[in-house]
Design an enzyme around this catalytic site. Structure first.
Site, PDB file in Angstrom:
ATOM      1  N   LYS A  76       1.110 -27.072 -17.807  1.00  0.00           N
ATOM      2  CA  LYS A  76       1.485 -27.955 -18.914  1.00  0.00           C
ATOM      3  C   LYS A  76       2.981 -28.229 -19.007  1.00  0.00           C
ATOM      4  O   LYS A  76       3.387 -29.308 -19.439  1.00  0.00           O
ATOM      5  CB  LYS A  76       0.998 -27.374 -20.246  1.00  0.00           C
ATOM      6  CG  LYS A  76      -0.511 -27.353 -20.408  1.00  0.00           C
ATOM      7  CD  LYS A  76      -0.885 -26.810 -21.779  1.00  0.00           C
ATOM      8  CE  LYS A  76      -2.386 -26.688 -21.942  1.00  0.00           C
ATOM      9  NZ  LYS A  76      -2.755 -26.181 -23.279  1.00  0.00           N
ATOM     10  N   ASP A 113      -3.109 -30.772 -27.932  1.00  0.00           N
ATOM     11  CA  ASP A 113      -3.405 -29.438 -28.444  1.00  0.00           C
ATOM     12  C   ASP A 113      -3.025 -29.365 -29.921  1.00  0.00           C
ATOM     13  O   ASP A 113      -3.800 -28.899 -30.755  1.00  0.00           O
ATOM     14  CB  ASP A 113      -2.636 -28.370 -27.656  1.00  0.00           C
ATOM     15  CG  ASP A 113      -3.206 -28.137 -26.266  1.00  0.00           C
ATOM     16  OD1 ASP A 113      -4.426 -28.314 -26.091  1.00  0.00           O
ATOM     17  OD2 ASP A 113      -2.437 -27.785 -25.357  1.00  0.00           O
TER      18      ASP A 113
END
Length: 308
Positions: A76, A113
């Site tokens: 990420k 997220d």
């Protein structure tokens, strides 16, 4: 031949992503919208590739005509330098989990997220008190959750981590982003006293997963007036969630965030509005199927041991 707006080719890059439920959720929702929607895991462990190869994989996906990618651990942060641009929230978090590949080939990073948790929190715990919140865990997922909590309007956020220095650093970063709120990093030794004053508690560590059973702390420290959120979703009913509910707390299971990030990613990829509740019901079906398969496997193993 299908048009780009009628068919989608999506991938998930990460380590150990083959068992992910995200591809199935996306494909089922795509079918509900009448789309040809193909979503495949790109597992660097299976391919024998290092995390640093994420840039090569993004470029390969672009060249092969992919519409987008989801990115998970441990890529990420690493993927950011390989993208043409990232949105403001992803830049502030320093992490990207969703990449759109435009028709002109430009790659744009997003982070769902935090928004996935925010949407889940608002839908699953409407009207939750936001005065004082305690969060356990200051890792990558914890950063996204804390960002969401502060965006939701939490006035005082205490971040607790076994690595006290990490908690303090994370709190300082978030405090700079949200000057109107109080954000502090605290030690696990202070947890009991922090819980006494808390309106809500959010759990962002691996405790409760199948490989890490148990609860993050003694749940007798909780009070029925408090709300509790977990981000662990395998199992969907963690011991922490189960005990908090039994005490009378309002609870948010970890599946809500898992579905929320998929809902937001689907919207980003397609420009269409997904049915969040439909995606959650499908997710719960998948989890139930997994749990039944696990129970069946354990029963067979037990029978084999007994027959020896």
């Amino acid at each position: 031949m299908s048009l780009p707006t009628e068919s989608y080719l999506i991938g998930l890059i990460g380590d150990g992503v083959v068992p992910s439920l995200t591809p199935s959720m996306h494909e089922r929702e795509g079918a509900a919208h009448g789309l040809l929607y193909l979503y495949r895991p790109i597992d660097i462990a299976v391919l024998g590739l290092p995390a640093a190869s994420v840039g090569d994989l993004v470029r390969a996906a672009r060249n092969l005509g992919y519409n987008g990618l989801n990115i998970t651990h441990p890529c990420k942060q690493l993927v950011i330098e390989h993208l043409d641009e990232i949105d403001d929230d992803a830049a502030r978090l320093g992490a990207v989990n969703t990449v759109v590949i435009r028709e002109d080939g430009r790659t744009v990073g997003h982070n769902t997220d935090w928004s996935g948790f925010l949407g889940a929190f608002r839908a699953g715990l409407p009207g939750a008190a936001l005065g004082r919140v305690v969060q356990l865990g200051a890792g990558g997922a914890g950063s996204a959750v804390a960002y969401a909590l502060l965006t939701a309007g939490v006035q005082h956020l205490s971040i607790v981590d076994v690595d006290a220095a990490r908690a303090v650093d994370r709190a300082a970063e978030l405090a700079a982003m949200f000057p109107g709120a109080s954000v502090e990093g605290r030690t696990t030794a202070e947890l009991a006293s922090l819980l006494k004053a808390a309106d809500g508690v959010v759990h962002c560590t691996p405790t409760g997963m199948a490989a890490h059973p148990g609860t993050p702390f003694d749940t007798s420290l909780l009070e029925p007036r408090q709300w509790v959120a977990d981000i662990v979703y395998r199992p969907i009913e963690t011991q922490f969630v189960r005990e908090a509910r039994a005490l009378g707390c309002r609870v948010l299971d970890g599946g809500r965030m898992a579905v929320g990030q998929a809902v937001d990613a689907f919207r980003i990829f397609t420009g269409l509005e997904p049915d969040a509740e439909r995606m959650r019901m499908h997710f719960l079906e998948l989890i139930d199927r997994e749990e039944q398969a696990d129970q069946g496997a354990r029963a067979v193993a037990g029978a084999e041991v007994g027959a020896r």
